[in-house]
Design a protein around this motif. Sequence first.
Motif, PDB file in Angstrom:
ATOM      1  N   ARG A  44      12.432  19.688  31.580  1.00  0.00           N
ATOM      2  CA  ARG A  44      12.729  19.812  30.147  1.00  0.00           C
ATOM      3  C   ARG A  44      14.110  20.447  30.005  1.00  0.00           C
ATOM      4  O   ARG A  44      14.352  21.561  30.481  1.00  0.00           O
ATOM      5  CB  ARG A  44      11.666  20.655  29.447  1.00  0.00           C
ATOM      6  N   HIS A  70      11.327  14.856  40.746  1.00  0.00           N
ATOM      7  CA  HIS A  70      10.777  14.583  39.439  1.00  0.00           C
ATOM      8  C   HIS A  70       9.536  15.433  39.251  1.00  0.00           C
ATOM      9  O   HIS A  70       8.838  15.740  40.205  1.00  0.00           O
ATOM     10  CB  HIS A  70      10.469  13.084  39.312  1.00  0.00           C
ATOM     11  N   TRP A  71       9.236  15.819  38.013  1.00  0.00           N
ATOM     12  CA  TRP A  71       8.106  16.703  37.761  1.00  0.00           C
ATOM     13  C   TRP A  71       6.767  16.094  38.170  1.00  0.00           C
ATOM     14  O   TRP A  71       5.780  16.805  38.379  1.00  0.00           O
ATOM     15  CB  TRP A  71       8.073  17.104  36.287  1.00  0.00           C
ATOM     16  N   SER A  72       6.692  14.758  38.312  1.00  0.00           N
ATOM     17  CA  SER A  72       5.446  14.101  38.719  1.00  0.00           C
ATOM     18  C   SER A  72       5.152  14.277  40.207  1.00  0.00           C
ATOM     19  O   SER A  72       4.056  13.961  40.671  1.00  0.00           O
ATOM     20  CB  SER A  72       5.506  12.607  38.388  1.00  0.00           C
ATOM     21  N   SER A  87       5.025  23.204  22.884  1.00  0.00           N
ATOM     22  CA  SER A  87       5.466  21.814  22.702  1.00  0.00           C
ATOM     23  C   SER A  87       5.216  21.294  21.294  1.00  0.00           C
ATOM     24  O   SER A  87       5.277  20.091  21.064  1.00  0.00           O
ATOM     25  CB  SER A  87       4.753  20.901  23.710  1.00  0.00           C
ATOM     26  N   HIS A  91       5.941  15.226  27.649  1.00  0.00           N
ATOM     27  CA  HIS A  91       6.517  14.115  28.405  1.00  0.00           C
ATOM     28  C   HIS A  91       5.989  12.750  27.973  1.00  0.00           C
ATOM     29  O   HIS A  91       6.534  11.722  28.395  1.00  0.00           O
ATOM     30  CB  HIS A  91       6.252  14.304  29.901  1.00  0.00           C
ATOM     31  N   TYR A  92       4.956  12.728  27.155  1.00  0.00           N
ATOM     32  CA  TYR A  92       4.397  11.446  26.705  1.00  0.00           C
ATOM     33  C   TYR A  92       4.090  11.552  25.214  1.00  0.00           C
ATOM     34  O   TYR A  92       2.940  11.719  24.809  1.00  0.00           O
ATOM     35  CB  TYR A  92       3.139  11.115  27.508  1.00  0.00           C
ATOM     36  N   GLU A 106       5.182  21.864  36.049  1.00  0.00           N
ATOM     37  CA  GLU A 106       4.832  21.613  34.654  1.00  0.00           C
ATOM     38  C   GLU A 106       3.327  21.761  34.481  1.00  0.00           C
ATOM     39  O   GLU A 106       2.544  21.571  35.418  1.00  0.00           O
ATOM     40  CB  GLU A 106       5.242  20.193  34.247  1.00  0.00           C
ATOM     41  N   MET A 152      12.260  11.811  25.438  1.00  0.00           N
ATOM     42  CA  MET A 152      11.079  11.291  26.123  1.00  0.00           C
ATOM     43  C   MET A 152      10.521  10.061  25.410  1.00  0.00           C
ATOM     44  O   MET A 152       9.836   9.238  26.021  1.00  0.00           O
ATOM     45  CB  MET A 152       9.999  12.371  26.228  1.00  0.00           C
TER      46      MET A 152
END
Length: 693
Positions: free
Chosen positions: A350, A446-448, A498, A13-14, A472, A112
Amino acid sequence: MELTCLSQGDGFHYPPCHMLNLSGFRILIDCPLDLLATTIFSPVPCDLGTEASAYPTSEEDAQNPLQKKQKLKERRMTSDDLVCTEPWYKTVKALHLWEVSLIDIVLISNPMGLIGLPFLTQNPRFCAKIYMTEATAKIGQLMMEDLVSMHMEFRRLHGPPEDSSFPWWTKNLDGEDVPAVLKNVVFGENGDDLGSWMRLYSLDDVRSCMKKVQALKFAEEVCYNGTLIIKAISSGLDIGACNWLINGPNGCLSYVSDSIFVSHHAKSFDFHGLKGTDVMIYSGFSCLQTAEMTENDYIPTISAKSDESLAASFLDNQESLEELEKLAFVCSCALESADAGGSTLITITRVGIVLQLLELLSNSLESSSLNVPIFVISSVAEELLAYANTIPEWLCEQRQEKLISGEPSFGHLQFIRDKKIHLFPAIHSPNLIKSWQEPCIVFAPHWSLRLGPSVQLLQRWRGDPKSLLVLEDGISSGLGLLPFRPIAMKILQCSFLSGIRLQKLPSLLSVLQPKIVLVPDVVSQRINLSSMETKSILNYSENRTLSVARIADNADVEIMAELATKLSWKKLRQRENFGIARLKGGDLVMENGKQRLVSGLDQEESPGKARPLRHWGTVAPETLLDALMKMSIIGSIEHRRGENGAEDKSIIYITNPSGGMIETSEMGTTIIADDETVASKIFQAIDGILDGI
């Protein structure tokens, strides 16, 4: 060439962010957001009094400093420690220090890497050309629109934000009373991250950004400014994700980001298209996060194998089968939870993973006796799921074959028609309220766990031990679940592949055979690359600029066929199979990344007796002195050495028939003579030794 790693990122994601200076052009590679940093914000409403109560009062401040420090150390973080305001978003910390008008090209490797781009394009001085694949552009735009939608929903629920361009909420977070983990996210380890925090862009900013994008079709090449040929090559990480191949007048460069050799949903890693480049930039930081690696592991280099066997080993589907086993395990856990009367909340976003999970879950439910609905709640769910079946060129071979045989690439379309999968734009949609039943399986961003419907659903089910939360990797530790504790739900934390596993990196380099390899220093510390058959292996680190003096030994020049046939080539004596010709006029132009010599004027015609104007090679003093003696010119040789003891230059002193001197070195040959006739004979002797035109 210069490379500056602005950020090494943190997983899928980053992604990493780099600034590359190539052939005089400044290229930004990826522009992500650190969305994990949003976990410092509270996802639920709270007043200022609640926030203030988390920190010591004046009576506590009067305590002995040692007692106070010990008490703070023992105190566990609570949800009251989180920042109670509208979320701000953390950009790449070093990017805002660069002058945006000096960026010529932006390359986006995956969706991303696109999320942070509107922060740049909304700057009126931004004028760079933006390239990405069509699939990345579409999926990335939908992700940004969904992020804006969730953020606006947060604002509607919690009120308008304070009107400020400065993150005012940080003013109370730099004291000793603030938990270290919170301060580290806000200010960074060195305290220089404060300028990275931004208010989220608007929907208009997203659309304005995408208007500046030139989307590339599969395998399409594009020429920038007539100088650089840029091509996107599938990386296998996700649908539309790519690596980059850049050809220019000074050589060929490849940029290899996180890649997956064999995928069950996306086009696999096309490493064949990256072979034999002059420079390879490897930026796969995710290889350091593989589960089997420990801090003290050090991987030796590969054993001697043929390139064919190494390339064949990449196509081993063991890794992809392991990923399928993980997905199957998620499905089995969701069905167990439903069978016990509990619901499942899946916050994974994802795209490839979601598509496969929807397919597997639907098939599993169909083969079971459970009547459990699947809800997908997202403002872009319908458009995204429909789009996934329209881009076969970015899908794996198995899914391409399904499309050719008349079936959808992904099975969710049929399940949507059969009303086994239900799509809703928001959690408060009237149709969702009518269709709602529990237990159920819900896909929700959201995954956060700070924005979107996942927040409300987690609050609803967090006290139910029969329900399941699928997260995640990394979000459950630290700040992620803090505002929802205590939590009775079962938690399944998923870690999906990943990038390239670290053990396969030496094999990949052996197959690709780049002349120069640029590798992160943190990767070199974990694996031995010293025995690789490359010209040079250079290490780069975050926020430092690495310079590569020359990426190719020689620059190629194409000569127009009409002009080449007119040239009179002279073979050189000192270099076999090498010819040289002299051209009067002529134009050297740059076209499609290649230097071309086109006809300007006619080839220069020299009189038969005219002396050459250019010579090729070096003059050996002894050979020259022998040639002069045959012309009745007498002299002696003196060799002079430089400071390091190596021979620097040689001087031939002419004593007869008149005085003179000949100085030879790597830089050239100088003739000094008292008599013009002697000087002319010396030139003739040199002309007889060297090739000239």
